[in-house]
Design a protein around this motif. Sequence first.
Motif, PDB file in Angstrom:
ATOM      1  N   ASP A 385      -9.734   1.700   3.379  1.00 40.97           N
ATOM      2  CA  ASP A 385     -10.717   0.602   2.974  1.00 40.97           C
ATOM      3  C   ASP A 385     -10.038   0.101   1.489  1.00 40.97           C
ATOM      4  O   ASP A 385     -10.414  -0.939   1.452  1.00 40.97           O
ATOM      5  CB  ASP A 385     -11.996   1.489   2.820  1.00 40.97           C
ATOM      6  CG  ASP A 385     -13.292   0.645   2.589  1.00 40.97           C
ATOM      7  OD1 ASP A 385     -13.065  -0.689   2.540  1.00 40.97           O
ATOM      8  OD2 ASP A 385     -14.265   0.991   1.860  1.00 40.97           O
ATOM      9  N   LEU A 386     -10.050   0.913   0.657  1.00 42.43           N
ATOM     10  CA  LEU A 386      -9.548   0.808  -0.672  1.00 42.43           C
ATOM     11  C   LEU A 386      -8.335   0.093  -0.844  1.00 42.43           C
ATOM     12  O   LEU A 386      -7.920  -0.926  -1.549  1.00 42.43           O
ATOM     13  CB  LEU A 386      -9.847   1.903  -1.545  1.00 42.43           C
ATOM     14  CG  LEU A 386      -9.665   1.456  -3.239  1.00 42.43           C
ATOM     15  CD1 LEU A 386     -10.696   0.665  -3.670  1.00 42.43           C
ATOM     16  CD2 LEU A 386      -9.826   2.974  -4.027  1.00 42.43           C
ATOM     17  N   ARG A 387      -7.427   0.569  -0.067  1.00 42.16           N
ATOM     18  CA  ARG A 387      -5.746   0.287  -0.140  1.00 42.16           C
ATOM     19  C   ARG A 387      -5.097   0.361  -1.755  1.00 42.16           C
ATOM     20  O   ARG A 387      -4.481  -0.400  -2.071  1.00 42.16           O
ATOM     21  CB  ARG A 387      -5.571  -1.059   0.352  1.00 42.16           C
ATOM     22  CG  ARG A 387      -6.045  -1.210   1.733  1.00 42.16           C
ATOM     23  CD  ARG A 387      -5.638  -2.628   2.443  1.00 42.16           C
ATOM     24  NE  ARG A 387      -6.069  -2.220   3.796  1.00 42.16           N
ATOM     25  CZ  ARG A 387      -5.659  -3.116   4.986  1.00 42.16           C
ATOM     26  NH1 ARG A 387      -4.646  -4.156   4.731  1.00 42.16           N
ATOM     27  NH2 ARG A 387      -6.241  -2.883   6.077  1.00 42.16           N
ATOM     28  N   SER A 388      -5.351   1.777  -2.382  1.00 44.23           N
ATOM     29  CA  SER A 388      -5.139   1.857  -3.675  1.00 44.23           C
ATOM     30  C   SER A 388      -3.691   1.940  -3.922  1.00 44.23           C
ATOM     31  O   SER A 388      -3.090   1.817  -4.910  1.00 44.23           O
ATOM     32  CB  SER A 388      -5.852   2.825  -4.291  1.00 44.23           C
ATOM     33  OG  SER A 388      -5.674   4.089  -3.637  1.00 44.23           O
ATOM     34  N   LEU A 389      -3.059   2.545  -2.726  1.00 43.21           N
ATOM     35  CA  LEU A 389      -1.622   2.697  -2.704  1.00 43.21           C
ATOM     36  C   LEU A 389      -0.688   1.871  -2.459  1.00 43.21           C
ATOM     37  O   LEU A 389       0.660   1.661  -2.519  1.00 43.21           O
ATOM     38  CB  LEU A 389      -1.323   4.029  -1.585  1.00 43.21           C
ATOM     39  CG  LEU A 389      -1.852   5.228  -2.096  1.00 43.21           C
ATOM     40  CD1 LEU A 389      -1.536   6.230  -0.783  1.00 43.21           C
ATOM     41  CD2 LEU A 389      -1.494   5.949  -3.392  1.00 43.21           C
TER      42      LEU A 389
END
Length: 427
Positions: A385-389
């Motif tokens: 959902d966030l795709r922080s990586l």
Amino acid sequence: MLEKTLSQKTKIPDENKIFLFLAGLFIIYAIFLPKSTDPSFLEWTQYIYLHGLTNIYDTRSNYLPVYHYFLWAFGKLEHDPAMIAAHIKYLRLFSLLVEFVAAYFFIWMVSLRRKDNYSLIYVLILVLNPAYFYNTLAFGQIDGMLTTFIFVSFCFAILEKPGLSLVFYVISLNCKFQAILFAPLLFLILLPVFLAGSWKKRIISLLSPLVMQFFIVLPFIIAGKLRSVVNVVRTGTVNFFPYLAPSANSFWRWFIPGNQGVNNQVFINGRMEDMLDTQLFMGMTYHNWGLLLFCIFSLLALYPLLKQVFTALFRRERFIPAEHLSGILLTSALLNLCFYFFNTQMHSRYSHYALIFIAAWSVINKEYLIFILFSGAEVLSQEHDLRSLKLGAFYDHFLLFNAYFITTLYFATIACLFFKLYNQTLN
């Protein structure tokens, strides 16, 4: 024997080492906080600083009062809207600190059953799990804070302290209204404790949460803004995102082909993220189908403890919550996961409350498969959902981030929890 043990202070092995370790880990996390945060929190903090706490609901805020007190405190510490913006990433230190408090209560609960010298290892299992702090550190959200208030409430319920239990439960309700899903279970635990107490204890137990609720809303009462708080409960906690699944990998995902929810006209036309849950299927809206499934599976989760409580009451036997600790932990986790898995309007982070209950059950029973399954589902779902990586195409083409795969992990977790609950009950 157990009743005598609970009447005394539960000794936590290596308590000083655990405290120093948690303090050191908190400092490390504080140093390496991510910069991003929810832009709404910045807007609300600045608005509270400029216009006062009780005017927050003149904005689009749909959060209940408790977290706004933290925003108010952060604004006071910074003294200036520009400083608030410059240091907004440090706002999550409040949530982080509260989650470390939960870790302390976690090891206390584990110590009720595990009388050995591995307490530091047990707390490491929780706090070094990426799933535990991801919601706070990466998302910058407050579901970890809500989890703490709920978990502490259950700790005091197991300790047979109904007044303190209900005080923390009221705090959790005023943090996020999702805490309401734990009400039936908390009622079952506290009912025999309440009935076994004296009239004085009963009155104190009932008055304590009422007094807490009064003080939480007192500034809004004085400012004539109590109706604004009530309106948030009525309209801001339900149907705020009236979609099939804004970001959850839930039951509804199975009806949508494709990793991103793109449909080829199976049962549901369109994307889960765009589909209103007010559309009809076999005469009922998707929203009502989700509620029905949630109620059915929640009743199945509650049934074993329901039977045990009322059997004890009818036989005039003493019901001691700590003797049913494993069942309570399993049921708590199932209530949250059934809420997340079957209801519409769910976000990926709404399954987070189950994590600490599953962790405690796993450590107490020395069974870690369910904990590993759920931790994987939790991290993968939120990261998808966030795709922080910033993994690019991996999110769309790598099996670990496939929506069907993550949904299957959630389903496997729920199935295993039900199996353990009923197997334990039958034995």
